[in-house]
Design an enzyme around this catalytic site. Structure first.
Site, PDB file in Angstrom:
ATOM      1  N   ASP A 296      12.050   4.170   4.027  1.00 20.20           N
ATOM      2  CA  ASP A 296      11.747   3.878   4.943  1.00 20.20           C
ATOM      3  C   ASP A 296       9.838   4.222   4.971  1.00 20.20           C
ATOM      4  OD1 ASP A 296      10.718   3.770   7.451  1.00 20.20           O
ATOM      5  OD2 ASP A 296      11.782   6.128   7.923  1.00 20.20           O
ATOM      6  N   PRO A 303      -0.797  -0.023   0.629  1.00 17.75           N
ATOM      7  CA  PRO A 303      -0.921   0.899  -0.537  1.00 17.75           C
ATOM      8  C   PRO A 303       0.599   1.508  -1.849  1.00 17.75           C
ATOM      9  CG  PRO A 303      -2.665   2.060   0.279  1.00 17.75           C
ATOM     10  CD  PRO A 303      -1.506   0.914   1.738  1.00 17.75           C
TER      11      PRO A 303
END
Length: 424
Positions: A296, A303
């Site tokens: 999740d 990033p």
């Protein structure tokens, strides 16, 4: 003082390398785009930095405008660029010229991702609702459009007020109040979750795999600091332990304080163990095995991209118990087709059963793709009757999206999506 302040953070730039390394080339680009925009160049100054630790040095520069300034800094080692444009609108409205200048410079760098922000300075009441750039932060009494870019050619947004912003060591968190969805969390300029529609994403993320599993006891969530996925898991009575591995402690704190309507207290449930730190380090160091694992996370082009790599998926597979499954979101098959196809291919390298599925998620502005991956668990084999029976037996309540009919519908892929993720 009254003016428009625009900033843009550019990532994964694919333009000519001279625009990352050559101060003269960048200077000429900015002079040309200033002339095209109709703004007035007064002077400019540019500095080329020397190489550092084997990496080429970037360029910093400023263009002085009669209307104010343009500033740029390049990071060639990461393919990133920051741009800052400010124009005074005291005597004339230069907003259109500022945006044209910004977009002209951005186009030359050809970034794969852009984070745009906007701040109306001075008498903010003069800002109009038609301004279509993403805002940075607004006074609580003001309303503006807040937008997110899906691709270089598409974006969407919502009207928002009462913005709170927190810069953490890892990312920028924003809390917005919207007429459409209530409180909304953004991370690094991307919409993450909201009070009034979070069930679309969280129920679709959790229940197809959880309902297909005969009795899930332990679950791992990488990310998920808003607590929405944990809250859905706890609806299954067999769940004994949920490990939530969140890199940024500030996300959990922010959610506890502001997003109770998303997690409903799950972050403080005794069955939920919140582990702050590198999720992959936890995966590599644990001997625990999980019936379900969920990624999740922010999108694969953020990033967090390394966590979607094939080797990371293999590491996630290692912590699954026999009969377990990994669930993750893929991005939009409409707007991120190549990314979705590549992730589906990587999953098939690791797992015998890969079931892609999708739904429209309002806050994300698009039809969104997800996947369940396992060596034996296959949610497609679960019939509507079996789903209805398990919902009743488990006394799973509070569902707003998921039911016995939508379970199968999630996996009924449109033709273009089915072709996109079909085994080659």
């Amino acid at each position: 003082m009254h003016g428009l302040h625009l900033t843009a953070d550019l990532y994964q730039c694919t333009g000519h390398e001279r625009y990352m390394l050559d101060a003269d080339a960048i200077a000429q680009l900015c002079r040309d785009q200033t002339a095209v925009s109709g703004l007035t160049l007064v002077d400019d100054r540019w500095v080329k930095f020397p190489p550092y630790e084997g990496q080429p040095g970037g360029v910093t520069g400023t263009v002085l405008l009669a209307e104010s300034h343009l500033a740029i800094h390049t990071w060639p080692e990461t393919g990133s660029v920051t741009i800052d444009v400010y124009v005074c609108n005291f005597s004339d409205d230069n907003s259109g010229k500022a945006r044209q200048l910004m977009e002209g410079v951005i186009d030359a760098f050809a970034p794969k991702r852009v984070l745009r922000q906007q701040l109306m300075r001075g008498d903010i009441s003069m800002a109009t609702a038609s301004d279509d750039a993403a805002v940075d932060c607004l006074p609580e009494s003001e309303t503006h459009w807040v937008q997110e870019q899906l691709t270089p050619h598409s974006r969407f947004g919502y009207r928002a007020t009462a913005c709170e912003k927190v810069q953490t060591p890892f990312q920028q968190l924003e809390l917005l109040e919207t007429p459409q969805f209530g409180k909304v969390l953004r991370i690094d300029g991307r919409f993450m979750t909201s009070e009034k529609e979070e069930f679309f994403y969280h129920e679709a993320l959790v229940h197809p795999a959880a309902m297909a599993h005969p009795a899930p006891r332990k679950a791992l969530i990488l990310g998920g600091g808003d607590g929405g996925a944990a809250e859905e898991l706890l609806k299954h009575p067999s769940i004994e332990r949920v490990v939530l591995a969140e890199l940024d402690e500030a996300v959990v704190k922010f959610s506890r304080e502001n997003l109770q309507a998303v997690h409903h207290g799950a972050l403080d449930d005794e069955r939920v163990h919140v582990s702050i730190g590198d999720g992959m380090a936890l995966v590599d160091g644990t001997d625990e095995r999980f019936d379900l694992a969920f990624m999740d996370l922010t999108d694969p082009d953020t990033p967090a991209s390394a966590l979607y790599a094939s080797e990371s998926l293999a590491r996630m597979k290692r912590v699954l118990a026999p009969g377990g499954a990994l669930v993750l979101h893929l991005g939009s098959p409409v707007f991120h087709g190549d990314q979705v196809a590549e992730l589906a291919r990587s999953l098939r390298e690791q797992f015998a059963v890969v079931r892609c599925y999708g739904l429209y998620i309002p806050l994300y502005g698009a039809y969104w793709g997800l996947a369940v991956a396992s060596d034996c668990l296959d949610p497609v084999q679960l019939t509507a009757q079996e789903v209805a029976q398990r919902i009743k037996q488990r006394k799973v309540r509070g569902l707003q999206y998921y039911n016995e009919q939508t379970h199968g519908g999630l996996f009924a892929l449109p033709g273009y999506y089915r072709d996109l993720v079909a085994p080659q």
